[in-house]
Design a protein around this motif. Structure first.
Motif, short mmCIF file in Angstrom:
data_model
loop_
_atom_site.label_atom_id
_atom_site.label_comp_id
_atom_site.label_asym_id
_atom_site.label_seq_id
_atom_site.Cartn_x
_atom_site.Cartn_y
_atom_site.Cartn_z
N GLY A 1 0.64 -1.13 0.02
CA GLY A 1 0.05 -0.04 -0.06
C GLY A 1 0.97 1.31 0.17
N ALA A 2 1.92 1.14 0.93
CA ALA A 2 2.89 2.40 1.08
C ALA A 2 3.41 2.68 -0.36
CB ALA A 2 3.71 2.30 2.02
N ARG A 3 3.63 1.74 -1.04
CA ARG A 3 4.36 2.00 -2.53
C ARG A 3 3.49 1.78 -3.76
NH1 ARG A 3 10.47 1.13 -1.40
NH2 ARG A 3 10.78 2.66 0.51
N ALA A 4 2.36 1.47 -3.55
CA ALA A 4 1.39 1.11 -4.66
C ALA A 4 1.83 1.63 -5.88
CB ALA A 4 0.18 0.84 -4.19
N GLY A 5 1.83 2.88 -6.11
CA GLY A 5 1.86 3.56 -7.32
C GLY A 5 3.35 3.04 -8.16
N GLY A 6 4.43 2.90 -7.42
CA GLY A 6 5.60 2.58 -7.92
C GLY A 6 5.96 1.19 -8.21
N LEU A 7 5.08 0.06 -7.78
CA LEU A 7 5.46 -1.33 -8.13
C LEU A 7 4.60 -1.76 -9.30
CD1 LEU A 7 4.55 -2.27 -4.45
CD2 LEU A 7 6.95 -2.09 -5.65
N ARG A 8 5.47 -2.53 -9.90
CA ARG A 8 5.05 -3.18 -11.21
C ARG A 8 3.75 -4.46 -10.88
NH1 ARG A 8 8.41 -6.68 -13.62
NH2 ARG A 8 9.97 -5.08 -13.59
N LYS A 9 2.67 -4.12 -11.31
CA LYS A 9 1.64 -5.06 -11.32
C LYS A 9 1.56 -6.09 -12.05
CE LYS A 9 0.17 -1.64 -8.32
NZ LYS A 9 0.85 -0.65 -9.04
N PRO A 10 1.04 -7.11 -11.87
CA PRO A 10 0.74 -7.51 -10.43
C PRO A 10 2.24 -7.81 -9.82
CG PRO A 10 0.50 -9.57 -11.94
CD PRO A 10 0.53 -8.42 -12.88
N VAL A 11 2.21 -7.50 -8.61
CA VAL A 11 3.15 -7.55 -7.51
C VAL A 11 3.09 -9.21 -7.32
CG1 VAL A 11 4.13 -7.65 -5.25
CG2 VAL A 11 3.08 -5.49 -6.66
N ILE B 1 0.06 -12.71 -4.58
CA ILE B 1 0.19 -12.06 -6.21
C ILE B 1 -0.89 -10.85 -5.79
CG2 ILE B 1 -0.68 -11.84 -8.59
CD1 ILE B 1 0.10 -14.79 -8.91
N ILE B 2 -0.31 -9.77 -6.06
CA ILE B 2 -1.10 -8.47 -5.48
C ILE B 2 -1.62 -7.66 -6.80
CG2 ILE B 2 -1.42 -6.31 -4.30
CD1 ILE B 2 0.08 -7.84 -2.08
N GLY B 3 -2.90 -7.48 -7.15
CA GLY B 3 -3.10 -6.65 -8.39
C GLY B 3 -3.69 -7.37 -9.36
N GLU B 4 -4.24 -8.66 -9.21
CA GLU B 4 -4.81 -9.40 -10.33
C GLU B 4 -5.95 -10.15 -9.69
OE1 GLU B 4 -4.10 -9.65 -13.63
OE2 GLU B 4 -6.11 -10.35 -13.06
N ASP B 5 -7.10 -9.94 -10.31
CA ASP B 5 -8.23 -10.70 -9.70
C ASP B 5 -8.66 -11.88 -10.75
OD1 ASP B 5 -9.36 -9.46 -11.94
OD2 ASP B 5 -10.73 -8.22 -10.62
N ASP B 6 -7.80 -12.22 -11.84
CA ASP B 6 -8.06 -13.36 -12.69
C ASP B 6 -7.78 -14.88 -11.66
OD1 ASP B 6 -8.68 -13.77 -15.86
OD2 ASP B 6 -7.72 -15.40 -14.97
N ILE B 7 -8.84 -15.70 -12.00
CA ILE B 7 -8.53 -16.96 -11.41
C ILE B 7 -7.00 -17.57 -11.75
CG2 ILE B 7 -9.39 -18.28 -13.31
CD1 ILE B 7 -11.02 -18.31 -9.62
N ALA B 8 -6.56 -17.11 -12.82
CA ALA B 8 -5.20 -17.55 -12.97
C ALA B 8 -4.22 -17.49 -11.99
CB ALA B 8 -4.78 -16.86 -14.52
N ALA B 9 -4.52 -16.23 -11.28
CA ALA B 9 -3.35 -15.85 -10.24
C ALA B 9 -3.73 -16.74 -9.05
CB ALA B 9 -3.73 -14.34 -9.77
N ASP B 10 -4.98 -17.25 -8.88
CA ASP B 10 -5.39 -18.17 -7.89
C ASP B 10 -4.62 -19.51 -7.85
OD1 ASP B 10 -7.63 -16.11 -8.37
OD2 ASP B 10 -8.29 -16.70 -6.25
N ALA B 11 -4.72 -20.09 -9.37
CA ALA B 11 -4.17 -21.28 -9.82
C ALA B 11 -2.56 -21.12 -9.67
CB ALA B 11 -4.48 -21.43 -11.18
N GLU B 12 -2.24 -19.96 -9.88
CA GLU B 12 -0.75 -19.85 -10.03
C GLU B 12 0.02 -19.89 -8.54
OE1 GLU B 12 0.92 -19.90 -12.67
OE2 GLU B 12 2.82 -18.42 -12.31
#
Ligand code: HAM
Length: 431
Positions: A89-99, A128-139
């Protein structure tokens, strides 16, 4: 003898124990890196509020919390997820998503020490932060299972049981649970198998507000065999069909990733922590004798609540305690590796300066080397070489030193050859 023992639920890691821990952590790190996750860490002590806000009643009751000398209410970390939410949260703007981050912190919970449960443990976290696709859950589930596979475990040993809080929410609302009581319903269901049914039923009545028929329906749901059974009975309830479809996509993704045999839908999995919002899973040994090895899921609102940015997230924590027990049970703990490349034996006191110079030359080339730290008979020195698991002994005697050679003995085979001392001291062992 000292009067001090370690505190209840805290472990000493003697070298043999630490070897096992390192072996486990190596598998964790290796798997995370193969899936493209980056390692991070945070502080072991945090503001108490970070946990009292969102972790849920069970963990709050187990905090190692105190007031520090500056008057702040603080707590040792009982889990990593709130720290992760705060940091992202503190650096959200500067981080490549998904983290895609992982870490292996030591965590502290004041639990009653018992089999598989201590007051400290190491927990591999992958999120994994910044992705709501089910692919992230599977990964994230795939990365967890891959580490277990790397440790020698297979689908015959383990099962990942999964469900989805969104599905459970639809079902609970359909049964008449008020939205503000959903958390209480999940907390009761999470105790399934750990508490007896009567107590769970009592909690469902008292805190989730269900009547007798509602409780029966909950038990029917959590014990139902597969998604089809739920669809047959509740398919007409609002949103249930769509949630089952999402879970089938999750299942299909895990099949693609090669873990179809490892996973099983289990509507009894809701997870004890308060912040989960979607797919949830726990990994258990198939015999069901041990507690969960790993637990995780989707938590799409925590980042906003703790980090101030609305980002979807999914991840898990895998502890070292139950995992170690399972590896032990299956005979999968690492064999004791030889710890040394060379042990240098000096026959007389006169060779000791050369012994030290040789040791440094070999260490400089990356070999592990030891020698007796005080003058001792040759027999004693060989005994020590053996005890330390040396692969080779280098024997330095007055005659050899005069001839500019050292005898290298292969400890296992007993074969010997002579090596040139100047060459060893100069640039590498001739092999
Ligand atoms: P958790 O289910 O509380 O989840 O813990 C995850 C795993 O840590 C458990 O399955 C267990 O193996 C281990 N564990 C927990 N408490 C203890 C204990 N007292 N002694 C030994 N092992 C223990 C979480 O902590 C979540 N924050 C995981 C997560 C990460 N969810 C999303 N991202």
């Amino acid at each position: 003898m000292s009067n001090f023992a370690s505190l209840p639920g805290f472990r000493d890691f003697y070298p043999a124990d630490l070897r096992v821990r390192s072996h486990i952590m190596q598998a964790w790190r290796g798997s995370a890196l193969r899936y493209g996750f980056e390692e991070y860490d945070g502080p072991p002590l945090e503001a108490l509020e970070l946990y009292t806000e969102k972790s849920g009643e069970e963990i709050i009751g187990q905090l190692f919390s105190f007031t520090d000398k500056g008057g702040r209410a603080v707590s040792l970390r009982p889990e990593m997820t709130p720290t992760l939410a705060r940091m992202v949260g503190a650096r959200a703007g500067g981080l490549r998503k998904p983290v895609r981050w992982f870490c292996m912190p030591q965590l502290f919970r004041y639990e009653t020490p018992q089999r598989g449960r201590l007051r400290e443990h190491f927990q591999w976290n992958v999120d994994i932060i910044g992705e709501d696709d089910i692919a992230a859950d599977a990964e994230v589930l795939a990365v967890a299972l891959d580490a277990l596979r790397a440790l020698g475990l297979g689908a015959a040993d383990l099962a990942a049981r999964y469900s989805d809080r969104r599905l459970m929410e639809r079902l609970m609302l359909h049964l008449g649970v008020a939205p503000e009581r959903l958390g209480a319903a999940y907390a009761a269901i999470d105790k399934l198998g750990r508490d007896d049914d009567a107590r769970i039923r009592e909690r469902l009545r008292a805190s989730a507000g269900l009547d007798e028929a509602g409780c029966d329906a909950v038990f029917a749901i959590v014990r139902s065999e597969g998604m089809d059974a739920i669809e047959a009975r509740f398919g007409g309830a609002e949103g249930v069909g769509a949630e089952l479809e999402r879970l089938r996509a999750y299942q299909a993704a895990l099949h693609d990733l090669g873990f179809g045999e490892w996973i099983r839908f289990d509507p009894g999995i809701v997870r004890g922590l308060a912040y989960y919002t979607g797919v949830v899973f726990e990994v258990f040994d198939r015999q069901g004798r041990l507690r969960a090895i790993c637990g995780g899921g989707r938590y799409d609102r925590l980042l906003e609540q703790l980090g101030g940015v609305a980002l979807p997230a999914v991840g898990f924590g895998m502890g070292d305690v139950v995992l170690r027990e399972l590896l032990d049970e299956r005979g999968l703990l690492p064999a004791q590796e030889p710890a040394l490349d060379y042990f240098i034996v000096a026959i007389t006191e006169a060779e000791r300066p050369l012994q030290r110079r040789l040791a440094q030359a070999l260490r400089g080339r990356g070999h592990s080397v030891a020698y007796a730290l005080r003058g001792a008979g040759v027999g004693r020195q060989f005994k020590e070489a053996d005890a330390r698991g040396a692969r080779h002994a280098l024997v330095l005697g007055p005659d050899e030193a005069a001839a500019g050679v050292v005898v290298e003995r292969e400890m296992g085979a007993g074969t010997e050859r002579r090596l040139d001392i100047d060459a060893l001291l100069a640039d590498g062992v001739a092999r």
